[in-house]
Scaffold this motif. Structure first.
Motif, PDB file in Angstrom:
ATOM      1  N   ALA A  49      41.442  73.072  47.807  1.00 47.88           N
ATOM      2  CA  ALA A  49      41.900  72.036  48.742  1.00 47.88           C
ATOM      3  C   ALA A  49      42.492  70.848  47.987  1.00 47.88           C
ATOM      4  N   LEU A  50      41.845  70.442  46.887  1.00 47.24           N
ATOM      5  CA  LEU A  50      42.377  69.338  46.081  1.00 47.24           C
ATOM      6  C   LEU A  50      43.712  69.720  45.441  1.00 47.24           C
ATOM      7  N   ALA A  51      43.835  70.980  44.989  1.00 42.18           N
ATOM      8  CA  ALA A  51      45.108  71.432  44.410  1.00 42.18           C
ATOM      9  C   ALA A  51      46.221  71.393  45.444  1.00 42.18           C
ATOM     10  N   TRP A  52      45.900  71.804  46.667  1.00 43.12           N
ATOM     11  CA  TRP A  52      46.912  71.760  47.724  1.00 43.12           C
ATOM     12  C   TRP A  52      47.321  70.325  48.033  1.00 43.12           C
ATOM     13  N   LEU A  53      46.348  69.426  48.079  1.00 41.96           N
ATOM     14  CA  LEU A  53      46.672  68.020  48.324  1.00 41.96           C
ATOM     15  C   LEU A  53      47.551  67.455  47.223  1.00 41.96           C
ATOM     16  N   SER A  54      47.233  67.794  45.964  1.00 39.57           N
ATOM     17  CA  SER A  54      48.046  67.312  44.849  1.00 39.57           C
ATOM     18  C   SER A  54      49.457  67.842  44.945  1.00 39.57           C
ATOM     19  N   GLU A  55      49.582  69.095  45.329  1.00 38.78           N
ATOM     20  CA  GLU A  55      50.914  69.690  45.477  1.00 38.78           C
ATOM     21  C   GLU A  55      51.697  68.998  46.579  1.00 38.78           C
ATOM     22  N   GLN A  56      51.044  68.706  47.689  1.00 43.19           N
ATOM     23  CA  GLN A  56      51.724  68.020  48.779  1.00 43.19           C
ATOM     24  C   GLN A  56      52.146  66.615  48.374  1.00 43.19           C
ATOM     25  N   SER A  57      51.290  65.936  47.594  1.00 41.32           N
ATOM     26  CA  SER A  57      51.621  64.583  47.150  1.00 41.32           C
ATOM     27  C   SER A  57      52.831  64.585  46.226  1.00 41.32           C
ATOM     28  N   GLN A  58      52.911  65.556  45.320  1.00 40.62           N
ATOM     29  CA  GLN A  58      54.042  65.631  44.406  1.00 40.62           C
ATOM     30  C   GLN A  58      55.328  66.013  45.118  1.00 40.62           C
ATOM     31  N   ALA A  59      55.205  66.731  46.231  1.00 40.20           N
ATOM     32  CA  ALA A  59      56.397  67.173  46.954  1.00 40.20           C
ATOM     33  C   ALA A  59      57.047  66.058  47.763  1.00 40.20           C
ATOM     34  N   ARG A  60      56.286  64.982  47.998  1.00 40.95           N
ATOM     35  CA  ARG A  60      56.858  63.873  48.767  1.00 40.95           C
ATOM     36  C   ARG A  60      57.940  63.183  47.944  1.00 40.95           C
ATOM     37  N   ARG A  61      58.881  62.596  48.643  1.00 43.47           N
ATOM     38  CA  ARG A  61      59.978  61.940  47.941  1.00 43.47           C
ATOM     39  C   ARG A  61      59.469  60.711  47.198  1.00 43.47           C
ATOM     40  N   GLN A  62      60.121  60.432  46.082  1.00 41.77           N
ATOM     41  CA  GLN A  62      59.737  59.275  45.282  1.00 41.77           C
ATOM     42  C   GLN A  62      60.137  57.981  46.002  1.00 41.77           C
ATOM     43  N   PRO A  63      59.400  56.904  45.779  1.00 38.29           N
ATOM     44  CA  PRO A  63      59.751  55.633  46.435  1.00 38.29           C
ATOM     45  C   PRO A  63      61.160  55.174  46.041  1.00 38.29           C
ATOM     46  N   ASP A  64      61.804  54.508  46.958  1.00 35.80           N
ATOM     47  CA  ASP A  64      63.142  53.968  46.699  1.00 35.80           C
ATOM     48  C   ASP A  64      63.070  52.943  45.543  1.00 35.80           C
ATOM     49  N   PRO A  65      64.056  52.948  44.612  1.00 37.06           N
ATOM     50  CA  PRO A  65      64.040  51.988  43.495  1.00 37.06           C
ATOM     51  C   PRO A  65      63.897  50.539  43.959  1.00 37.06           C
ATOM     52  N   LEU A  66      64.566  50.204  45.075  1.00 37.75           N
ATOM     53  CA  LEU A  66      64.461  48.836  45.579  1.00 37.75           C
ATOM     54  C   LEU A  66      63.035  48.522  46.012  1.00 37.75           C
ATOM     55  N   GLU A  67      62.369  49.500  46.644  1.00 36.29           N
ATOM     56  CA  GLU A  67      60.985  49.293  47.057  1.00 36.29           C
ATOM     57  C   GLU A  67      60.091  49.092  45.836  1.00 36.29           C
ATOM     58  N   ARG A  68      60.323  49.860  44.766  1.00 37.45           N
ATOM     59  CA  ARG A  68      59.520  49.693  43.562  1.00 37.45           C
ATOM     60  C   ARG A  68      59.749  48.329  42.932  1.00 37.45           C
ATOM     61  N   LEU A  69      61.014  47.858  42.967  1.00 40.71           N
ATOM     62  CA  LEU A  69      61.324  46.539  42.419  1.00 40.71           C
ATOM     63  C   LEU A  69      60.614  45.447  43.222  1.00 40.71           C
ATOM     64  N   ILE A  70      60.637  45.567  44.542  1.00 39.75           N
ATOM     65  CA  ILE A  70      59.947  44.581  45.390  1.00 39.75           C
ATOM     66  C   ILE A  70      58.447  44.602  45.124  1.00 39.75           C
ATOM     67  N   ALA A  71      57.885  45.819  44.946  1.00 41.21           N
ATOM     68  CA  ALA A  71      56.457  45.939  44.688  1.00 41.21           C
ATOM     69  C   ALA A  71      56.054  45.229  43.402  1.00 41.21           C
TER      70      ALA A  71
END
Length: 512
Positions: free
Chosen positions: A70-92
């Motif tokens: 179950a943890l492996a599946w969750l990790s796989e799902q998390s990695q499959a999500r799109r990366q945050p937008d560069p502008l969002e990372r800059l604001i963060a």
């Protein structure tokens, strides 16, 4: 270091699984390859299978592998999500550090809760099937305990790694470990006091579990062939409903009476399934810890789709005939409990625990004596033959409740630990020819087998015992009139079915 730790921990399956996965990850880093989670889990399974094939069929091993998958599946799902937008990372990055810290903590807490919910959902059917338990409070308890579990494990490993070199540090780590374990125990105790923290259920069958986990595995490994998400949710919900309802809809025989003498070791537990759908339990206990008896009784009842007992009859005040009752009162609804008038005259911790459990459950407690008839189906007679209202002089065994059960022209006797002088009172009455007899006092020679057989002339005598073969002198007495002796210690549970067509006797273990 991990291999050394695994050897120190006696190479338990969960430790072997974790060690193999660490070794695979280390090998992947060394070779510049990617460590695939499912492949690592499969490799760990093969190693556990090679060490001891039986371990893969143990509930603890299965739960360990399910949680990691179950943890492996969750990790796989998390990695499959799109990366945050560069502008969002800059604001963060421009936010004040307290805000960044708070947002990061909230994100970690959210992931912890999500992991707990997913793991609970994945292992819940297996826990229901193996332990007949649903514990919703575990969803809340999991995230709370994750930090103290991690700290306790880290401090324990620290003691193992450096405690021999720096004893003062080992003492500090030991106190840290103890503090975290104490906090965990406090949380668990509080959770147990929370209303609705757990429920007892019949649980799904092995076939249902195979389909459920096979479907989840196929969905995780080949997601592109999975139907739309709403279809997946609908199908899983429907299959879960089937698993929950199927045990409750198990057809019950309405035209026969079934009496099952369960194998609980040196003790007694007899389940009567009456033609009208009612269920009665005569005694429930064993010598020593009651856990084995309560599991045997509960497991049988759930396998038959029984979640309610109309009555429990406790023959007398020996713990090996009642010490499983408190646990059963927690797991099943009960209509009434019947005891003899002298049941609670003695003082003992076991009897006090029984009385306290009955009072907490709110189940009515009633006394019965010779001449009484218990409420049953219209065509079933359940008559109390012994003891008299004032009891008899002698031990609690002499005051055992003796039941005469008649159906379809057939009769069987349940005798508890009946012995002198109560036994003489019973056999002084008109002889009562029976088809099946529960041997008094676990087949003891002190229960006058020759005299009781002459009075009752049974065709089958069941001995509820945990000591192996029946004593030759006792067996000879019970077979002297052409009857057969069946011991639960060698034949397992003994089921007797009474119907208009006759009597059918079946045992869990055939004679070798």
């Amino acid at each position: 270091v991990c291999v050394l730790y695994a050897a120190t921990a006696d190479a338990q399956p969960s430790v072997v699984r974790a060690t193999v996965m660490v070794l695979v990850a280390c090998a992947a880093v060394t070779l510049g390859r990617r460590a695939l989670a499912y492949n690592s889990i499969a490799a760990a399974g093969l190693i556990v299978l090679a060490i001891n094939p039986e371990e893969l069929f143990q509930s603890g091993t299965q739960l360990s592998f399910l949680c990691v998958m179950a943890l492996a599946w969750l990790s796989e799902q998390s990695q499959a999500r799109r990366q945050p937008d560069p502008l969002e990372r800059l604001i963060a990055r421009t936010r004040p550090w307290p805000v960044r810290l708070a947002r990061r903590g909230a994100g970690n807490a959210r992931r912890l809760v999500l992991a707990g919910v997913v793991i609970w959902f994945v292992i819940c059917p297996l826990v229901m099937g193996r332990f007949h338990l649903v514990s919703p409070v575990a969803i809340v308890l999991g995230p709370i305990l994750s930090v103290p579990v991690m700290l306790a494990m880290a401090s324990g490993f620290g003691i193992f790694a450096v405690g021999w070199l720096f004893p003062p540090l080992a003492a500090l780590l030991g106190r840290m470990c103890d503090a975290n374990l104490a906090f965990m125990q406090t949380c668990v105790d509080l959770a147990r006091q929370t209303p609705g923290n757990h429920f007892w259920v019949a649980g799904p069958s092995d076939g249902w579990l195979a389909v459920f986990y096979g479907t989840l595995l196929a969905w995780a490994l080949v997601p592109r062939f999975a139907p739309p998400r709403r279809w997946c949710v609908g199908l899983l919900s429907g299959w879960i409903a089937v698993g929950l309802l199927a045990p409750l809809l198990t057809p019950r025989d309405r035209d026969r009476l079934t009496c099952t003498f369960l194998s609980v070791g040196h003790g007694s537990a007899v389940v009567l399934e009456l033609p009208g759908g009612r269920t009665m339990l005569y005694d429930a206990g064993r010598l020593g810890a009651p856990t084995g008896a309560s599991r045997a009784v509960a497991g049988y009842l759930w396998s038959r789709g029984i979640t309610h007992l109309d009555a429990i009859v406790i023959s007398h005040a020996d713990a090996d005939h009642y010490n499983a009752v408190p646990a059963l009162l927690d797991q099943f609804s009960v209509g009434a409990i019947y005891v003899s008038p002298v049941m609670f005259e003695q003082r003992s911790a076991a009897l006090a625990a029984l009385r306290s459990a009955i009072d907490r459950s709110g189940v009515p407690l009633a006394e019965v004596w010779s001449g009484d008839r218990l409420d049953a189906a219209d065509d079933v007679l359940i008559e109390v033959l012994h003891p008299p209202r004032r009891g008899v002089l002698g031990s609690d065994n002499a005051n055992s409740i003796v039941l005469n059960v008649e159906y379809a022209g057939r009769r069987f006797l349940l005798t508890g630990d009946l012995e002198s002088p109560g036994l003489e009172d019973v056999v002084a009455e008109v002889p009562l020819d029976c088809d099946v007899l529960l041997a008094p006092h676990h087949g003891s020679a002190s229960s006058d087998p020759p005299g009781f057989v002459a009075w009752s002339t049974p065709e089958w005598t069941v001995v509820s015992s945990g000591r192996g073969e029946v004593l030759p002198t006792v067996a000879t007495a019970y077979t002297s009139r052409g009857g057969e002796v069946l011991s639960t210690s060698t034949r397992g549970a003994v089921r007797v079915e009474f119907s208009a067509a006759g009597i059918g006797v079946d045992c869990w273990h055939a004679v070798k």
